[in-house]
Design a protein around this motif. Sequence first.
Motif, PDB file in Angstrom:
ATOM      1  N   ASP A   1       0.854  -1.193   0.000  1.00 42.81           N
ATOM      2  CA  ASP A   1       0.000   0.000   0.000  1.00 42.81           C
ATOM      3  C   ASP A   1       0.886   1.239   0.000  1.00 42.81           C
ATOM      4  O   ASP A   1       1.753   1.406   0.859  1.00 42.81           O
ATOM      5  N   THR A   2       0.660   2.119  -0.952  1.00 36.46           N
ATOM      6  CA  THR A   2       1.522   3.297  -1.121  1.00 36.46           C
ATOM      7  C   THR A   2       1.429   4.277   0.045  1.00 36.46           C
ATOM      8  O   THR A   2       2.371   5.006   0.305  1.00 36.46           O
ATOM      9  N   GLN A   3       0.335   4.305   0.761  1.00 34.82           N
ATOM     10  CA  GLN A   3       0.183   5.238   1.872  1.00 34.82           C
ATOM     11  C   GLN A   3       0.830   4.743   3.162  1.00 34.82           C
ATOM     12  O   GLN A   3       0.926   5.489   4.127  1.00 34.82           O
ATOM     13  N   TYR A   4       1.285   3.502   3.186  1.00 31.00           N
ATOM     14  CA  TYR A   4       1.882   2.949   4.391  1.00 31.00           C
ATOM     15  C   TYR A   4       3.137   3.716   4.802  1.00 31.00           C
ATOM     16  O   TYR A   4       3.308   4.045   5.978  1.00 31.00           O
ATOM     17  N   GLU A   5       4.007   4.022   3.870  1.00 29.50           N
ATOM     18  CA  GLU A   5       5.237   4.760   4.202  1.00 29.50           C
ATOM     19  C   GLU A   5       4.905   6.167   4.712  1.00 29.50           C
ATOM     20  O   GLU A   5       5.553   6.670   5.625  1.00 29.50           O
ATOM     21  N   TYR A   6       3.894   6.793   4.130  1.00 28.69           N
ATOM     22  CA  TYR A   6       3.444   8.095   4.643  1.00 28.69           C
ATOM     23  C   TYR A   6       2.972   7.931   6.084  1.00 28.69           C
ATOM     24  O   TYR A   6       3.309   8.736   6.957  1.00 28.69           O
ATOM     25  N   PHE A   7       2.190   6.895   6.336  1.00 25.21           N
ATOM     26  CA  PHE A   7       1.681   6.637   7.674  1.00 25.21           C
ATOM     27  C   PHE A   7       2.834   6.481   8.661  1.00 25.21           C
ATOM     28  O   PHE A   7       2.811   7.064   9.750  1.00 25.21           O
ATOM     29  N   ILE A   8       3.858   5.714   8.303  1.00 23.30           N
ATOM     30  CA  ILE A   8       5.004   5.470   9.184  1.00 23.30           C
ATOM     31  C   ILE A   8       5.714   6.779   9.524  1.00 23.30           C
ATOM     32  O   ILE A   8       6.065   7.022  10.677  1.00 23.30           O
ATOM     33  N   THR A   9       5.914   7.624   8.534  1.00 23.11           N
ATOM     34  CA  THR A   9       6.690   8.849   8.770  1.00 23.11           C
ATOM     35  C   THR A   9       5.872   9.992   9.368  1.00 23.11           C
ATOM     36  O   THR A   9       6.401  10.790  10.130  1.00 23.11           O
ATOM     37  N   ALA A  10       4.584  10.075   9.049  1.00 20.37           N
ATOM     38  CA  ALA A  10       3.816  11.252   9.450  1.00 20.37           C
ATOM     39  C   ALA A  10       2.754  11.004  10.517  1.00 20.37           C
ATOM     40  O   ALA A  10       2.377  11.938  11.223  1.00 20.37           O
ATOM     41  N   VAL A  11       2.285   9.791  10.652  1.00 24.21           N
ATOM     42  CA  VAL A  11       1.146   9.544  11.532  1.00 24.21           C
ATOM     43  C   VAL A  11       1.512   8.635  12.710  1.00 24.21           C
ATOM     44  O   VAL A  11       1.126   8.905  13.848  1.00 24.21           O
ATOM     45  N   ALA A  12       2.245   7.573  12.445  1.00 23.06           N
ATOM     46  CA  ALA A  12       2.546   6.569  13.479  1.00 23.06           C
ATOM     47  C   ALA A  12       3.460   7.142  14.554  1.00 23.06           C
ATOM     48  O   ALA A  12       4.263   8.036  14.297  1.00 23.06           O
ATOM     49  N   LYS A  13       3.324   6.589  15.741  1.00 26.73           N
ATOM     50  CA  LYS A  13       4.240   6.950  16.815  1.00 26.73           C
ATOM     51  C   LYS A  13       5.640   6.470  16.441  1.00 26.73           C
ATOM     52  O   LYS A  13       5.793   5.431  15.791  1.00 26.73           O
ATOM     53  N   PRO A  14       6.674   7.185  16.854  1.00 25.43           N
ATOM     54  CA  PRO A  14       8.042   6.787  16.478  1.00 25.43           C
ATOM     55  C   PRO A  14       8.467   5.469  17.127  1.00 25.43           C
ATOM     56  O   PRO A  14       7.964   5.081  18.186  1.00 25.43           O
ATOM     57  N   MET A  15       9.407   4.799  16.473  1.00 24.70           N
ATOM     58  CA  MET A  15       9.892   3.507  16.946  1.00 24.70           C
ATOM     59  C   MET A  15      10.480   3.600  18.348  1.00 24.70           C
ATOM     60  O   MET A  15      10.401   2.657  19.129  1.00 24.70           O
ATOM     61  N   SER A  16      11.045   4.742  18.686  1.00 24.71           N
ATOM     62  CA  SER A  16      11.697   4.908  19.990  1.00 24.71           C
ATOM     63  C   SER A  16      10.709   4.812  21.164  1.00 24.71           C
ATOM     64  O   SER A  16      11.129   4.657  22.304  1.00 24.71           O
ATOM     65  N   MET A  17       9.429   4.872  20.894  1.00 24.26           N
ATOM     66  CA  MET A  17       8.423   4.795  21.959  1.00 24.26           C
ATOM     67  C   MET A  17       8.088   3.362  22.351  1.00 24.26           C
ATOM     68  O   MET A  17       7.301   3.132  23.273  1.00 24.26           O
ATOM     69  N   TYR A  18       8.675   2.389  21.673  1.00 23.36           N
ATOM     70  CA  TYR A  18       8.343   0.994  21.911  1.00 23.36           C
ATOM     71  C   TYR A  18       9.596   0.191  22.238  1.00 23.36           C
ATOM     72  O   TYR A  18      10.674   0.478  21.743  1.00 23.36           O
ATOM     73  N   SER A  19       9.412  -0.848  23.029  1.00 23.86           N
ATOM     74  CA  SER A  19      10.495  -1.812  23.246  1.00 23.86           C
ATOM     75  C   SER A  19      10.227  -3.012  22.339  1.00 23.86           C
ATOM     76  O   SER A  19       9.083  -3.276  21.954  1.00 23.86           O
TER      77      SER A  19
ATOM     78  N   GLU B   1       9.680  -5.758  13.992  1.00 22.08           N
ATOM     79  CA  GLU B   1       8.547  -5.808  14.929  1.00 22.08           C
ATOM     80  C   GLU B   1       7.754  -4.505  14.873  1.00 22.08           C
ATOM     81  O   GLU B   1       6.524  -4.513  14.888  1.00 22.08           O
ATOM     82  N   TYR B   2       8.468  -3.376  14.783  1.00 18.15           N
ATOM     83  CA  TYR B   2       7.812  -2.070  14.699  1.00 18.15           C
ATOM     84  C   TYR B   2       6.979  -1.959  13.425  1.00 18.15           C
ATOM     85  O   TYR B   2       5.826  -1.555  13.458  1.00 18.15           O
ATOM     86  N   ARG B   3       7.579  -2.326  12.285  1.00 16.97           N
ATOM     87  CA  ARG B   3       6.868  -2.208  11.009  1.00 16.97           C
ATOM     88  C   ARG B   3       5.643  -3.126  10.972  1.00 16.97           C
ATOM     89  O   ARG B   3       4.594  -2.737  10.459  1.00 16.97           O
ATOM     90  N   LEU B   4       5.761  -4.325  11.518  1.00 12.38           N
ATOM     91  CA  LEU B   4       4.612  -5.230  11.554  1.00 12.38           C
ATOM     92  C   LEU B   4       3.515  -4.656  12.446  1.00 12.38           C
ATOM     93  O   LEU B   4       2.334  -4.651  12.073  1.00 12.38           O
ATOM     94  N   TYR B   5       3.886  -4.167  13.598  1.00  7.44           N
ATOM     95  CA  TYR B   5       2.914  -3.572  14.513  1.00  7.44           C
ATOM     96  C   TYR B   5       2.201  -2.397  13.842  1.00  7.44           C
ATOM     97  O   TYR B   5       0.984  -2.230  13.974  1.00  7.44           O
ATOM     98  N   GLN B   6       2.948  -1.612  13.107  1.00  6.28           N
ATOM     99  CA  GLN B   6       2.359  -0.453  12.438  1.00  6.28           C
ATOM    100  C   GLN B   6       1.442  -0.857  11.286  1.00  6.28           C
ATOM    101  O   GLN B   6       0.576  -0.083  10.890  1.00  6.28           O
ATOM    102  N   VAL B   7       1.614  -2.056  10.746  1.00 11.75           N
ATOM    103  CA  VAL B   7       0.660  -2.541   9.736  1.00 11.75           C
ATOM    104  C   VAL B   7      -0.735  -2.605  10.353  1.00 11.75           C
ATOM    105  O   VAL B   7      -1.714  -2.161   9.756  1.00 11.75           O
ATOM    106  N   PHE B   8      -0.820  -3.119  11.559  1.00 15.52           N
ATOM    107  CA  PHE B   8      -2.123  -3.227  12.232  1.00 15.52           C
ATOM    108  C   PHE B   8      -2.679  -1.841  12.559  1.00 15.52           C
ATOM    109  O   PHE B   8      -3.870  -1.590  12.387  1.00 15.52           O
ATOM    110  N   ALA B   9      -1.810  -0.948  13.031  1.00 14.43           N
ATOM    111  CA  ALA B   9      -2.248   0.423  13.320  1.00 14.43           C
ATOM    112  C   ALA B   9      -2.688   1.124  12.039  1.00 14.43           C
ATOM    113  O   ALA B   9      -3.674   1.865  12.033  1.00 14.43           O
ATOM    114  N   TYR B  10      -1.980   0.871  10.951  1.00 10.30           N
ATOM    115  CA  TYR B  10      -2.312   1.479   9.658  1.00 10.30           C
ATOM    116  C   TYR B  10      -3.679   1.008   9.163  1.00 10.30           C
ATOM    117  O   TYR B  10      -4.492   1.816   8.705  1.00 10.30           O
TER     118      TYR B  10
END
Length: 138
Positions: free
Chosen positions: A48-66, A111-120
């Motif tokens: 999905d082309t909007q996924y990368e936009y979601f990761i950079t602009a909408v999703a919480k940053p990776m540093s917030m997760y263990s 793990e972060y990218r997979l988790y963000q798939v569900f959030a996306y």
Amino acid sequence: MKKIMFLIMVSLFVFSCGPQNKIAENKENHEIKPTKNEDDEWELDVLDTQYEYFITAVAKPMSMYSESYLKSRNTFLVTEWNSNFFTGKYRNVIESTIEYNPNENYGLKFEYRLYQVFAYVQWKYGVKMNGLSQTEVR
């Protein structure tokens, strides 16, 4: 004449049942599998082309997760995702299963990218996953 009509009706009935079996077979073949890249790191490709936009602009940053938090959430969410796929729930959004081994060390980035798939999917399509809260998206 009646026998010919009867045979035609039976033939049409048999042929009309055929595609249902093919749909069940196709469900088994659709699977998202993690792969390793040239650097021996696990990758997850999202088409999905909007996924990368979601990761950079909408999703919480990776540093917030263990990594351990993400692994535990992903284990639960993958199970829920695959269950939704096999029951046909959200069939317009969930088109494949996800192969995920909780005993594998995929690394924080995967793990972060997979988790963000569900959030996306929750953000874009409104699919409610029990393992996510509304606060996952800023």
